[in-house]
Design an enzyme around this catalytic site. Sequence first.
Site, mmCIF file in Angstrom:
data_model
loop_
_atom_site.group_PDB
_atom_site.id
_atom_site.type_symbol
_atom_site.label_atom_id
_atom_site.label_comp_id
_atom_site.label_asym_id
_atom_site.label_seq_id
_atom_site.Cartn_x
_atom_site.Cartn_y
_atom_site.Cartn_z
ATOM 1 N N CYS A 134 0.837 -1.192 0.000
ATOM 2 C CA CYS A 134 0.000 0.000 0.000
ATOM 3 C C CYS A 134 0.878 1.251 0.000
ATOM 4 O O CYS A 134 1.981 1.255 0.549
ATOM 5 C CB CYS A 134 -0.913 0.011 1.231
ATOM 6 S SG CYS A 134 -2.065 1.414 1.256
ATOM 7 N N ASP A 173 0.437 3.768 1.676
ATOM 8 C CA ASP A 173 0.399 4.357 3.024
ATOM 9 C C ASP A 173 1.810 4.680 3.528
ATOM 10 O O ASP A 173 2.696 3.820 3.523
ATOM 11 C CB ASP A 173 -0.290 3.358 3.977
ATOM 12 C CG ASP A 173 -0.665 4.003 5.306
ATOM 13 O OD1 ASP A 173 0.249 4.522 5.999
ATOM 14 O OD2 ASP A 173 -1.858 4.003 5.659
ATOM 15 N N ARG A 223 2.991 4.946 6.283
ATOM 16 C CA ARG A 223 3.440 4.255 7.500
ATOM 17 C C ARG A 223 3.933 2.838 7.238
ATOM 18 O O ARG A 223 4.311 2.133 8.185
ATOM 19 C CB ARG A 223 2.282 4.222 8.511
ATOM 20 C CG ARG A 223 1.808 5.604 8.929
ATOM 21 C CD ARG A 223 0.446 5.545 9.603
ATOM 22 N NE ARG A 223 -0.620 5.118 8.673
ATOM 23 C CZ ARG A 223 -1.898 5.011 9.019
ATOM 24 N NH1 ARG A 223 -2.274 5.292 10.247
ATOM 25 N NH2 ARG A 223 -2.800 4.638 8.129
ATOM 26 N N HIS A 278 -2.106 -3.870 5.027
ATOM 27 C CA HIS A 278 -1.965 -3.482 6.435
ATOM 28 C C HIS A 278 -3.324 -3.241 7.053
ATOM 29 O O HIS A 278 -4.261 -2.793 6.378
ATOM 30 C CB HIS A 278 -1.076 -2.232 6.576
ATOM 31 C CG HIS A 278 -1.674 -1.004 5.952
ATOM 32 N ND1 HIS A 278 -2.270 -0.013 6.690
ATOM 33 C CD2 HIS A 278 -1.785 -0.600 4.658
ATOM 34 C CE1 HIS A 278 -2.707 0.940 5.883
ATOM 35 N NE2 HIS A 278 -2.428 0.615 4.635
ATOM 36 N N CYS A 326 -6.156 0.113 6.894
ATOM 37 C CA CYS A 326 -5.937 0.704 5.565
ATOM 38 C C CYS A 326 -7.097 1.626 5.205
ATOM 39 O O CYS A 326 -8.266 1.211 5.211
ATOM 40 C CB CYS A 326 -5.802 -0.413 4.526
ATOM 41 S SG CYS A 326 -5.458 0.202 2.865
#
Length: 218
Positions: free
Chosen positions: A42, A44, A46, A98, A101
């Site tokens: 992803c 993302d 993080r 994750h 999400c």
Amino acid sequence: MADLNHLLQQNREWAARTISEDPDFFARLAKIQDPKYLWIGCSDSRVPANQITGMEPGEVFVHRNVANVVVPTDLNCLSTIQFAVDLLQVEHIIVCGHYGCGGIQTTLDGRRIGLADNWLRHVGDVMDKHQQRLNMLDSSQRASALCELNVIEQALNVCQSTVMQDAWQRGQPVQVHSWIYALKDGRLKALNNGIASAAQAAEEYRQAVEMCWSRYEK
Ligand code: CO
């Protein structure tokens, strides 16, 4: 430009530190890249592939998009897989989602966010496929289960790509893994054993889905 100076400064410091620890580091990497892993994750911020797996530059080839989706019409993702498998000869493809999400949650909530709704339709397809059993869970369990199911489905899509079918057909050793990352403790979890052939894909997929339900269904 001025407000990005701290990033350029941090880069100078990182490069200097890296060279002080390993004087040949950049000279070596500049000559060849030889990663054993392709990471499909992803976008993302993080969930950075290298950092969470403790890998250095040169060790992992990376493709990231919103909600780690793999579809056979996405030339970007398919080209990355083909480059990694055919040219770099990676041994493992890790599809990593994750928990928590945003793309998954948006899909579950049926919330419109804009252009990306069209992309997240692919997550919607995963949700629809498992709708009945997802509906039996409470909302937080449902979100976590869909995060897992989405990874498992996208890994199957990797297996069904022409790139992987051809690689396995010619006997190339490359495995496809489904992993999920927990933002709350930084831990990765494997959702399957790694699919090593076209023949294994359907059964490994089925087992991974059943394992997922066994974690959530009471
Ligand atoms: Co995400």
